[in-house]
Design an enzyme around this catalytic site. Structure first.
Site, PDB file in Angstrom:
ATOM      1  N   LYS A  15      54.765  50.418  34.727  1.00  0.00           N
ATOM      2  CA  LYS A  15      55.372  49.258  35.426  1.00  0.00           C
ATOM      3  C   LYS A  15      54.649  48.032  34.895  1.00  0.00           C
ATOM      4  CE  LYS A  15      55.187  46.470  38.345  1.00  0.00           C
ATOM      5  NZ  LYS A  15      55.175  45.012  38.004  1.00  0.00           N
ATOM      6  N   GLY A  59      44.210  45.364  37.576  1.00  0.00           N
ATOM      7  CA  GLY A  59      44.720  44.179  38.262  1.00  0.00           C
ATOM      8  C   GLY A  59      43.691  43.633  39.225  1.00  0.00           C
ATOM      9  N   SER A  60      44.173  42.962  40.256  1.00  0.00           N
ATOM     10  CA  SER A  60      43.266  42.272  41.168  1.00  0.00           C
ATOM     11  C   SER A  60      42.692  43.224  42.221  1.00  0.00           C
ATOM     12  CB  SER A  60      44.016  41.133  41.860  1.00  0.00           C
ATOM     13  OG  SER A  60      45.034  41.677  42.664  1.00  0.00           O
ATOM     14  N   ALA A  93      42.650  42.737  45.461  1.00  0.00           N
ATOM     15  CA  ALA A  93      43.546  42.848  46.620  1.00  0.00           C
ATOM     16  C   ALA A  93      44.620  43.908  46.373  1.00  0.00           C
ATOM     17  CB  ALA A  93      44.194  41.493  46.904  1.00  0.00           C
ATOM     18  N   THR A  94      45.241  43.882  45.200  1.00  0.00           N
ATOM     19  CA  THR A  94      46.269  44.881  44.893  1.00  0.00           C
ATOM     20  C   THR A  94      45.630  46.258  44.727  1.00  0.00           C
ATOM     21  OG1 THR A  94      47.464  43.140  43.732  1.00  0.00           O
ATOM     22  CG2 THR A  94      48.280  45.359  43.448  1.00  0.00           C
ATOM     23  N   GLU A 119      40.680  49.355  37.467  1.00  0.00           N
ATOM     24  CA  GLU A 119      39.922  48.339  36.716  1.00  0.00           C
ATOM     25  C   GLU A 119      40.318  46.997  37.299  1.00  0.00           C
ATOM     26  OE1 GLU A 119      40.320  48.893  32.474  1.00  0.00           O
ATOM     27  OE2 GLU A 119      39.198  50.754  32.560  1.00  0.00           O
ATOM     28  N   CYS A 152      39.374  39.118  32.627  1.00  0.00           N
ATOM     29  CA  CYS A 152      38.622  39.770  33.706  1.00  0.00           C
ATOM     30  C   CYS A 152      37.119  39.759  33.436  1.00  0.00           C
ATOM     31  CB  CYS A 152      39.109  41.204  33.881  1.00  0.00           C
ATOM     32  SG  CYS A 152      38.943  42.199  32.382  1.00  0.00           S
ATOM     33  N   GLU A 202      36.730  35.245  42.285  1.00  0.00           N
ATOM     34  CA  GLU A 202      37.283  35.155  40.934  1.00  0.00           C
ATOM     35  C   GLU A 202      38.390  34.093  40.907  1.00  0.00           C
ATOM     36  OE1 GLU A 202      39.939  38.314  39.602  1.00  0.00           O
ATOM     37  OE2 GLU A 202      38.859  38.384  37.705  1.00  0.00           O
TER      38      GLU A 202
HETATM   39  P1  NAD Z   1      47.819  41.749  40.324  1.00  0.00           P
HETATM   40  O1  NAD Z   1      46.933  42.686  41.053  1.00  0.00           O
HETATM   41  O2  NAD Z   1      48.502  40.680  41.065  1.00  0.00           O
HETATM   42  O3  NAD Z   1      48.966  42.547  39.549  1.00  0.00           O
HETATM   43  C1  NAD Z   1      48.674  43.621  38.679  1.00  0.00           C
HETATM   44  C2  NAD Z   1      49.873  44.547  38.641  1.00  0.00           C
HETATM   45  O4  NAD Z   1      50.038  45.146  39.915  1.00  0.00           O
HETATM   46  C3  NAD Z   1      51.198  43.871  38.309  1.00  0.00           C
HETATM   47  O5  NAD Z   1      51.929  44.690  37.424  1.00  0.00           O
HETATM   48  C4  NAD Z   1      51.905  43.823  39.659  1.00  0.00           C
HETATM   49  O6  NAD Z   1      53.294  43.856  39.539  1.00  0.00           O
HETATM   50  C5  NAD Z   1      51.392  45.085  40.320  1.00  0.00           C
HETATM   51  N1  NAD Z   1      51.452  45.093  41.793  1.00  0.00           N
HETATM   52  C6  NAD Z   1      51.424  44.043  42.657  1.00  0.00           C
HETATM   53  N2  NAD Z   1      51.487  44.478  43.928  1.00  0.00           N
HETATM   54  C7  NAD Z   1      51.545  45.827  43.883  1.00  0.00           C
HETATM   55  C8  NAD Z   1      51.599  46.856  44.880  1.00  0.00           C
HETATM   56  N3  NAD Z   1      51.622  46.569  46.170  1.00  0.00           N
HETATM   57  N4  NAD Z   1      51.614  48.135  44.478  1.00  0.00           N
HETATM   58  C9  NAD Z   1      51.564  48.444  43.152  1.00  0.00           C
HETATM   59  N5  NAD Z   1      51.522  47.516  42.178  1.00  0.00           N
HETATM   60  C10 NAD Z   1      51.517  46.225  42.526  1.00  0.00           C
HETATM   61  O7  NAD Z   1      46.918  41.154  39.146  1.00  0.00           O
HETATM   62  P2  NAD Z   1      47.321  40.041  38.083  1.00  0.00           P
HETATM   63  O8  NAD Z   1      47.333  38.720  38.751  1.00  0.00           O
HETATM   64  O9  NAD Z   1      48.504  40.495  37.313  1.00  0.00           O
HETATM   65  O10 NAD Z   1      46.077  40.127  37.079  1.00  0.00           O
HETATM   66  C11 NAD Z   1      44.893  39.457  37.251  1.00  0.00           C
HETATM   67  C12 NAD Z   1      43.828  40.374  37.802  1.00  0.00           C
HETATM   68  O11 NAD Z   1      43.647  41.511  36.957  1.00  0.00           O
HETATM   69  C13 NAD Z   1      42.467  39.698  37.841  1.00  0.00           C
HETATM   70  O12 NAD Z   1      41.825  40.011  39.042  1.00  0.00           O
HETATM   71  C14 NAD Z   1      41.736  40.318  36.655  1.00  0.00           C
HETATM   72  O13 NAD Z   1      40.334  40.268  36.758  1.00  0.00           O
HETATM   73  C15 NAD Z   1      42.263  41.708  36.695  1.00  0.00           C
HETATM   74  N6  NAD Z   1      42.058  42.367  35.397  1.00  0.00           N
HETATM   75  C16 NAD Z   1      41.140  43.387  35.312  1.00  0.00           C
HETATM   76  C17 NAD Z   1      40.891  44.000  34.091  1.00  0.00           C
HETATM   77  C18 NAD Z   1      39.859  45.088  33.961  1.00  0.00           C
HETATM   78  O14 NAD Z   1      39.874  45.790  32.955  1.00  0.00           O
HETATM   79  N7  NAD Z   1      38.960  45.260  34.912  1.00  0.00           N
HETATM   80  C19 NAD Z   1      41.610  43.602  32.958  1.00  0.00           C
HETATM   81  C20 NAD Z   1      42.526  42.557  33.082  1.00  0.00           C
HETATM   82  C21 NAD Z   1      42.745  41.957  34.306  1.00  0.00           C
END
Ligand code: NAD
Length: 481
Positions: free
Chosen positions: A178, A231-232, A234-235, A253, A286, A384
């Site tokens: 996704k 991702g973040s 919170a998610t 991650e 990140c 962040e």
């Molecule tokens: P996000 O958490 O908003 O979204 C990430 C993904 O999760 C998207 O594809 C989104 O559609 C999906 N998503 C959202 N709500 C969901 C739910 N309820 N259930 C399942 N999937 C859901 O993050 P973002 O804004 O796209 O990315 C930025 C974040 O990602 C930052 O916090 C960054 O530090 C982190 N990040 C971490 C790494 C790592 O390797 N640690 C790498 C890159 C980015």
């Protein structure tokens, strides 16, 4: 739904399920951060599309999971060939989609997709462990686990996805990806590359859609055997809870608030350059070392050179070779970044550089920003921002430096600059971080474990760690004689 034409390149906007393009009744707008134009109407999947993709992946697992590792590795290498042959197309589409610098896309980010595929293909063939003990022979097998759900963010969408789907496919799992709704397009181009490389239909599926809809449906699906999320925080919490309900193993991650420490004995010019580098990708990285921690005795010299270099950064269209900093991903994100900056000022911090959107460029361009005189309890030191916003704090000795560095709920990475090898070892061992870089940044052997401590994640990937997660690791113990 017809293909979108992005930078002159036709890009499918439907889902890719079981080797076919599948439409949805509704769609969402994909907006380019470069100029806020709608560049594609993308299929908006939900429970039905996710269910179809998981079923297709389950069916394909019977074939792909039973395919000899050597053959799987060959197909992964062919996928890497396909990526390398399409670097220009993938780079152009991804830059238009997420606003990252075209030159970085071409030179490092998209080539890294191919590197990830090749690395895990080769690593697969190195797997295998056997030992004898007490008249028994013990063999460890990494059996394919089933269907892997992969959910990724927009800041390097295809590269971050490949870091997850390459080991999943190498391990013999099938994948439902996704992609992020803010930069969904290269996943569709990659699906074609995978098919042309000989990956069986259904082994790699893409369900486009919104996180709370398609993403949530995917991580909660009982037919999924592994949930791999980047991702973040919170998610990440929501994803872990949904996976937990099915007892599905999950790898997270997540975000970071990493320190970059500069000791007085460091090569100051190298340290300053690395500090200015933290504005890379408009701070949407990140791993970025957003908290600059500088030994007080060199802080003035550091700051003077930092401002000189940072003021020379060129902000603008990321397709232009001479641009150093592009736009933020969405208007909503720009407002979020600006909210952090306003609250930092309200808390008493002083923006010595930048501190607001770039009025000359308009749109989603935010000025590289540096805060000094930041009160220790300020939000800007803890949360962040994911934008071009750094803070500078000073310290008087090693203990104070380490205390400042570790004073967050994150633990993704830490960078330190010092000319003293003993100090490097001492400090590195006391920092809470998944990765510590000494006198360097971002470099990594893909065989090394990667992940975060504290709220920055759960689990490690890279090398055999990825296979430990994606496989059902099995011990076979045979009595000899
Ligand atoms: P996000 O958490 O908003 O979204 C990430 C993904 O999760 C998207 O594809 C989104 O559609 C999906 N998503 C959202 N709500 C969901 C739910 N309820 N259930 C399942 N999937 C859901 O993050 P973002 O804004 O796209 O990315 C930025 C974040 O990602 C930052 O916090 C960054 O530090 C982190 N990040 C971490 C790494 C790592 O390797 N640690 C790498 C890159 C980015």
């Amino acid at each position: 739904m017809t293909d979108a034409i992005v930078e002159g390149i036709p890009v499918p906007t439907e889902h890719w399920i079981g080797g076919e393009r599948v439409a949805s009744t509704s769609s969402f707008e994909d907006v380019s951060p470069i100029d806020e134009r709608v560049i594609a109407e993308v299929a908006r999947g939900g429970e039905a599309e996710v269910d179809a993709a998981v079923r297709a992946a389950r069916e394909a697992f019977a074939v792909w999971g039973a395919t000899e590792p050597k053959r799987r590795a060959e197909i992964l290498h062919r996928m890497a060939d396909g990526v390398e042959a399409n670097v220009e197309r993938l780079a152009a589409v991804e830059t238009r989609d997420n606003g990252s610098l075209l030159r970085s896309m071409r030179r490092s980010v998209i080539p890294r997709v191919a590197r990830n595929l090749r690395f895990f293909a080769d690593e697969l063939l190195r797997l295998g462990e056997e030992r004898t003990f007490d008249g028994h022979r013990e063999r460890i097998a990494w059996d394919p686990a089933g269907v892997a759900a992969v959910i990724t963010p927009w800041n390097a969408p295809l590269m971050l996805a490949s870091w997850r789907f390459a080991p999943a496919l190498a391990a013999g799992n099938t994948v439902v990806l996704k992609p992020p709704e803010w930069a969904p397009l290269t996943a569709s181009l990659f699906a074609d590359i995978a098919r042309e490389a000989g990956l069986p239909d259904g082994a790699f599926n893409v369900v486009q859609g919104i996180g709370e809809e398609a993403g949530a449906a995917l991580v909660a699906h009982p037919g999924v055997d592994r949930v791999s999320f980047t991702g973040s925080v919170a998610t990440g919490r929501l994803v872990a809870a949904a996976a937990g309900a099915n007892l599905t193993p999950v790898s997270l991650e997540l975000g970071g608030k990493s320190p970059l420490l500069v000791f007085a004995d460091a090569d100051l010019e190298a340290a300053v350059r690395q500090a200015v580098n933290q504005y890379d990708n408009a701070g949407q990285v990140c791993l970025a070392g957003t908290r600059l921690l500088v030994e007080a005795s060199v802080a003035d010299a550091f700051l003077e050179r930092f401002l000189e270099l940072a003021r020379g950064l060129r902000q603008g269209d990321p397709r232009d070779e001479s641009t150093d900093i592009g736009p933020l991903i969405t208007r909503e994100h720009l407002e979020r970044v600006d909210g952090f900056v306003r609250r930092a000022r309200d808390a008493g911090a002083r923006a010595i550089l930048g501190g607001g959107p770039n009025e000359e460029l308009g749109g989603l361009y935010y000025r590289p920003t540096l805060f000094v005189d930041v009160p220790p309890e300020a939000e800007i030191l803890r949360e962040e921002v994911f934008g071009p916003v750094l803070t500078l704090q000073t310290f008087s000795d090693e203990d104070a430096a380490i205390a400042l560095a570790n004073a967050t709920d994150y633990g993704l990475a830490a960078t330190l600059y010092t000319g003293d090898p003993e100090r490097a070892e001492r400090v590195a061992s006391r920092l809470v971080a998944g990765t510590v870089w000494v006198n360097c940044f971002f470099v990594r052997d893909l065989a090394a474990p990667f992940g975060g401590a504290r709220n920055s994640g759960i689990g490690r990937e890279g090398g055999t760690w990825s296979f430990d997660f994606h496989a059902d690791v099995k011990t076979i113990c045979i009595r000899e004689g």
